[in-house]
Design an enzyme around this catalytic site. Structure first.
Site, mmCIF file in Angstrom:
data_model
loop_
_atom_site.group_PDB
_atom_site.id
_atom_site.type_symbol
_atom_site.label_atom_id
_atom_site.label_comp_id
_atom_site.label_asym_id
_atom_site.label_seq_id
_atom_site.Cartn_x
_atom_site.Cartn_y
_atom_site.Cartn_z
ATOM 1 C CB CYS A 61 1.995 -6.982 3.616
ATOM 2 S SG CYS A 61 2.524 -5.311 3.132
ATOM 3 C CE1 TYR A 207 -3.441 -2.839 3.345
ATOM 4 C CE2 TYR A 207 -2.578 -2.597 1.126
ATOM 5 C CZ TYR A 207 -2.508 -3.170 2.374
ATOM 6 O OH TYR A 207 -1.518 -4.068 2.659
#
Length: 223
Positions: A61, A207
């Site tokens: 992440c 994303y």
């Protein structure tokens, strides 16, 4: 370092579980839920104290990794502990729902650099959200990073742009590098300008591409 945006940090596994695959789905980053601030003088209710706070991250992440980077650059390794989750999502409540998200290692060396949770003995990041706020946790937003208050047994903050500011300014009395300011006044405008496109095109761009549901959407977002 700083960001004007208030969008919360979401990981791909949580978003997929929330929205699934729908025609022409446009990825929209939800707001972070926990937005408390740690202050050196304790005026926020969360005083900056050694070994009181714990950071949960995933190396997969980018939002969580920048929190780890600022912690280490400021020299807070002996002040704020860190636990890394496993790199592959797992079913968090197989008998309850379809959610897949971040999981802790069940024993040391199960996964390289991932560890069991030493604070709450949680099995999933989802557990930390349910401990902190069961009602909001029902929305399924179980993202990293998580900055945890050991004393009050709750999440303090899960917005990476705020966590890095906390690490930069509020723990200077405990930091190895207290004079290092990663957001100096004279550079703030330039930092904000760079962040404006890094945020949308790089960090969040990953994303937007990943959750494209048509080839046309993918081609447009990947360019």
């Amino acid at each position: 370092m700083a960001e004007e945006r208030s969008e919360g940090d979401k990981d791909a596994g949580d978003t997929a579980a929330l929205f699934g695959k729908v025609p022409s789905y446009k990825f929209k980053r939800p707001n972070a839920v926990f937005r408390n601030f740690i202050t050196q003088d304790g005026s926020s209710g969360y005083p900056a104290e050694a070994n009181r706070y714990h950071l949960y991250i995933s190396y997969g992440c980018p939002w969580a990794c920048r929190c780890l980077a600022v912690r280490n650059i400021k020299g807070l390794q002996d002040v704020i502990g860190v636990t890394v989750v496993k790199p592959v999502f797992e079913r968090t409540r197989p008998d309850l729902d379809e959610h897949m998200g971040w999981a802790f290692a069940t024993f040391e060396n199960e996964e390289p650099r991932a560890s069991p949770d030493p604070i709450n003995n949680a099995k999933f990041i989802r557990d930390l959200y349910e401990i902190s706020d069961l009602e909001n946790s029902k929305k399924g937003r179980y993202s990293v990073p998580v900055l945890w208050d050991i004393k009050s047994n709750t999440i303090v903050n899960n917005e990476s742009s705020e966590i890095i500011r906390i690490f930069n300014s509020e723990f200077n009395h405990l930091a190895r590098n207290p004079d290092l300011n990663l957001y100096p006044v004279e550079l703030q405008a330039s930092i904000d300008e760079v962040n404006s496109w890094v945020y949308d095109d790089i960090n969040n761009g990953v994303y937007k591409v990943a959750f494209s549901t048509t080839q046309e959407d993918y081609d447009r977002k990947a360019c």
